[in-house]
Design a protein around this motif. Structure first.
Motif, mmCIF file in Angstrom:
data_model
loop_
_atom_site.group_PDB
_atom_site.id
_atom_site.type_symbol
_atom_site.label_atom_id
_atom_site.label_comp_id
_atom_site.label_asym_id
_atom_site.label_seq_id
_atom_site.Cartn_x
_atom_site.Cartn_y
_atom_site.Cartn_z
ATOM 1 N N MET A 195 -4.600 -33.380 -147.618
ATOM 2 C CA MET A 195 -4.865 -33.993 -146.381
ATOM 3 C C MET A 195 -4.107 -33.757 -145.269
ATOM 4 O O MET A 195 -2.864 -34.124 -145.537
ATOM 5 N N LYS A 196 -4.514 -33.785 -144.261
ATOM 6 C CA LYS A 196 -3.707 -34.036 -142.845
ATOM 7 C C LYS A 196 -4.304 -34.437 -141.701
ATOM 8 O O LYS A 196 -5.641 -34.292 -141.420
ATOM 9 N N ILE A 197 -3.665 -35.500 -140.925
ATOM 10 C CA ILE A 197 -4.054 -36.037 -139.704
ATOM 11 C C ILE A 197 -2.954 -36.015 -138.808
ATOM 12 O O ILE A 197 -2.079 -35.870 -138.977
ATOM 13 N N GLU A 198 -3.559 -36.002 -137.308
ATOM 14 C CA GLU A 198 -2.589 -36.126 -136.187
ATOM 15 C C GLU A 198 -2.917 -37.169 -135.609
ATOM 16 O O GLU A 198 -4.201 -37.894 -135.468
ATOM 17 N N ALA A 199 -1.748 -38.278 -135.212
ATOM 18 C CA ALA A 199 -1.937 -39.580 -134.510
ATOM 19 C C ALA A 199 -1.047 -39.414 -133.452
ATOM 20 O O ALA A 199 0.031 -38.668 -133.231
ATOM 21 N N VAL A 200 -1.352 -40.438 -132.425
ATOM 22 C CA VAL A 200 -0.164 -40.353 -131.121
ATOM 23 C C VAL A 200 -0.059 -41.934 -131.218
ATOM 24 O O VAL A 200 -0.739 -42.775 -131.512
ATOM 25 N N GLY A 201 1.006 -42.096 -130.273
ATOM 26 C CA GLY A 201 1.556 -43.443 -129.818
ATOM 27 C C GLY A 201 2.655 -43.360 -128.932
ATOM 28 O O GLY A 201 2.937 -42.215 -128.507
ATOM 29 N N LYS A 202 2.931 -44.549 -128.546
ATOM 30 C CA LYS A 202 3.574 -44.738 -127.095
ATOM 31 C C LYS A 202 5.108 -44.184 -127.640
ATOM 32 O O LYS A 202 6.133 -43.588 -127.043
ATOM 33 N N SER A 203 5.501 -44.267 -129.078
ATOM 34 C CA SER A 203 6.781 -43.837 -129.693
ATOM 35 C C SER A 203 6.456 -43.068 -130.846
ATOM 36 O O SER A 203 5.246 -43.194 -131.483
ATOM 37 N N VAL A 204 7.260 -42.154 -131.467
ATOM 38 C CA VAL A 204 7.041 -41.678 -132.692
ATOM 39 C C VAL A 204 6.692 -42.568 -133.883
ATOM 40 O O VAL A 204 5.835 -42.726 -134.747
ATOM 41 N N GLU A 205 7.530 -43.752 -133.999
ATOM 42 C CA GLU A 205 7.241 -44.935 -134.822
ATOM 43 C C GLU A 205 5.703 -45.243 -134.944
ATOM 44 O O GLU A 205 5.231 -45.733 -135.689
ATOM 45 N N LEU A 206 5.361 -45.709 -133.359
ATOM 46 C CA LEU A 206 3.943 -46.269 -133.239
ATOM 47 C C LEU A 206 3.197 -45.051 -133.778
ATOM 48 O O LEU A 206 1.839 -45.463 -134.322
ATOM 49 N N ALA A 207 3.364 -43.754 -133.427
ATOM 50 C CA ALA A 207 2.305 -42.721 -133.656
ATOM 51 C C ALA A 207 2.117 -42.800 -135.292
ATOM 52 O O ALA A 207 0.922 -42.548 -135.956
ATOM 53 N N ILE A 208 3.100 -42.906 -136.106
ATOM 54 C CA ILE A 208 3.263 -42.908 -137.423
ATOM 55 C C ILE A 208 2.501 -44.234 -137.865
ATOM 56 O O ILE A 208 1.576 -43.757 -138.919
ATOM 57 N N GLN A 209 2.743 -45.212 -137.430
ATOM 58 C CA GLN A 209 2.008 -46.304 -137.609
ATOM 59 C C GLN A 209 0.247 -46.314 -137.457
ATOM 60 O O GLN A 209 -0.362 -46.370 -138.300
ATOM 61 N N ASN A 210 -0.037 -45.640 -136.369
ATOM 62 C CA ASN A 210 -1.423 -45.478 -135.990
ATOM 63 C C ASN A 210 -1.883 -44.399 -137.025
ATOM 64 O O ASN A 210 -3.025 -44.483 -137.784
ATOM 65 N N GLY A 211 -1.344 -43.391 -137.407
ATOM 66 C CA GLY A 211 -1.763 -42.580 -138.497
ATOM 67 C C GLY A 211 -1.867 -43.230 -139.909
ATOM 68 O O GLY A 211 -2.866 -42.768 -140.449
ATOM 69 N N LEU A 212 -0.846 -43.964 -140.121
ATOM 70 C CA LEU A 212 -1.017 -44.653 -141.517
ATOM 71 C C LEU A 212 -2.149 -45.564 -141.552
ATOM 72 O O LEU A 212 -2.847 -45.729 -142.531
ATOM 73 N N LEU A 213 -2.619 -46.339 -140.331
ATOM 74 C CA LEU A 213 -3.537 -47.234 -140.177
ATOM 75 C C LEU A 213 -5.022 -46.278 -140.450
ATOM 76 O O LEU A 213 -5.925 -46.721 -141.105
ATOM 77 N N GLU A 214 -4.940 -45.088 -139.908
ATOM 78 C CA GLU A 214 -6.207 -44.265 -139.777
ATOM 79 C C GLU A 214 -6.354 -43.671 -141.207
ATOM 80 O O GLU A 214 -7.455 -43.632 -141.627
ATOM 81 N N CYS A 215 -5.340 -43.441 -142.041
ATOM 82 C CA CYS A 215 -5.668 -42.454 -143.330
ATOM 83 C C CYS A 215 -5.518 -43.557 -144.393
ATOM 84 O O CYS A 215 -5.694 -43.245 -145.556
ATOM 85 N N GLY A 216 -5.299 -44.914 -144.091
ATOM 86 C CA GLY A 216 -5.035 -45.953 -145.277
ATOM 87 C C GLY A 216 -3.793 -45.530 -146.241
ATOM 88 O O GLY A 216 -3.989 -46.138 -147.312
ATOM 89 N N LYS A 217 -2.947 -44.926 -145.985
ATOM 90 C CA LYS A 217 -1.765 -44.641 -146.917
ATOM 91 C C LYS A 217 -0.556 -45.294 -146.453
ATOM 92 O O LYS A 217 -0.378 -46.004 -145.590
ATOM 93 N N LYS A 218 0.516 -45.361 -147.254
ATOM 94 C CA LYS A 218 1.810 -46.120 -146.952
ATOM 95 C C LYS A 218 2.582 -44.944 -146.728
ATOM 96 O O LYS A 218 2.489 -43.818 -146.942
#
Length: 166
Positions: A1-24
């Motif tokens: 599976m693959k999702i794309e996420a955005v955020g103010k920084s790369v780290e925040l984008a990663i956090q948003n994506g992890l929240l969305e997909c429910g993965k660690k």
């Protein structure tokens, strides 16, 4: 599976994506699509499962195919048995079920406190599934709680995802 996420920084984008997909973080492969900038948000792709496996170069695959073609049928039988064992192992894993009553209580208390700062008539409804808890904040003047382009509500989701079941 693959999702794309955005955020103010790369780290925040990663956090948003992890929240969305429910993965660690350890369960996904992160590809930075855009590092963002002063007026631009960072964009990342989170990949897990079969898509995360990197394909071998074509030359190496051809060599492996030639070697496999030379192998005996016994090797193919062993591979088939291993595949069956892996399938059975995956089927036997039970779903993780969490007692969410404490999480529901703490999350509702936290959200209700914040929502009442913005709208004194606000309320919070909680629904729980097997491995998730959903909070619905209701009120008439909750625009500040949502924030510009949902930034505040995204931050709240991040905070709530970190609640511990103590």
């Amino acid at each position: 599976m693959k999702i794309e996420a955005v955020g103010k920084s790369v780290e925040l984008a990663i956090q948003n994506g992890l929240l969305e997909c429910g993965k660690k973080r350890e369960e996904v492969e992160v590809k930075v699509l855009d590092e963002g900038g002063l007026f631009k948000k960072a964009k990342v792709a989170l990949i897990w499962g079969e898509q995360a496996e990197v394909e071998e170069p074509k030359e190496e695959r051809e060599e492996v195919n030639e070697i496999e073609a030379e192998g005996e049928s016994a090797g193919a039988e062993v591979q088939a048995e291993n595949a069956e064992a892996e399938t059975e192992e995956k089927a036997e894993k039970p779903k993780r079920i969490v007692n969410t009553s404490r999480l529901e209580e703490r999350g509702k208390e936290f959200l209700l406190g914040l929502a009442r700062l913005v709208d004194e008539n606000a309320s919070v409804e909680v629904t729980a599934g097997e491995n998730e808890v959903n909070f619905a904040v209701k009120g008439e003047k909750l625009g500040k709680l949502i924030g510009y382009h949902g930034e505040n509500i995204s931050a709240l989701q991040l905070l709530l995802s970190g609640l511990k079941l103590r």
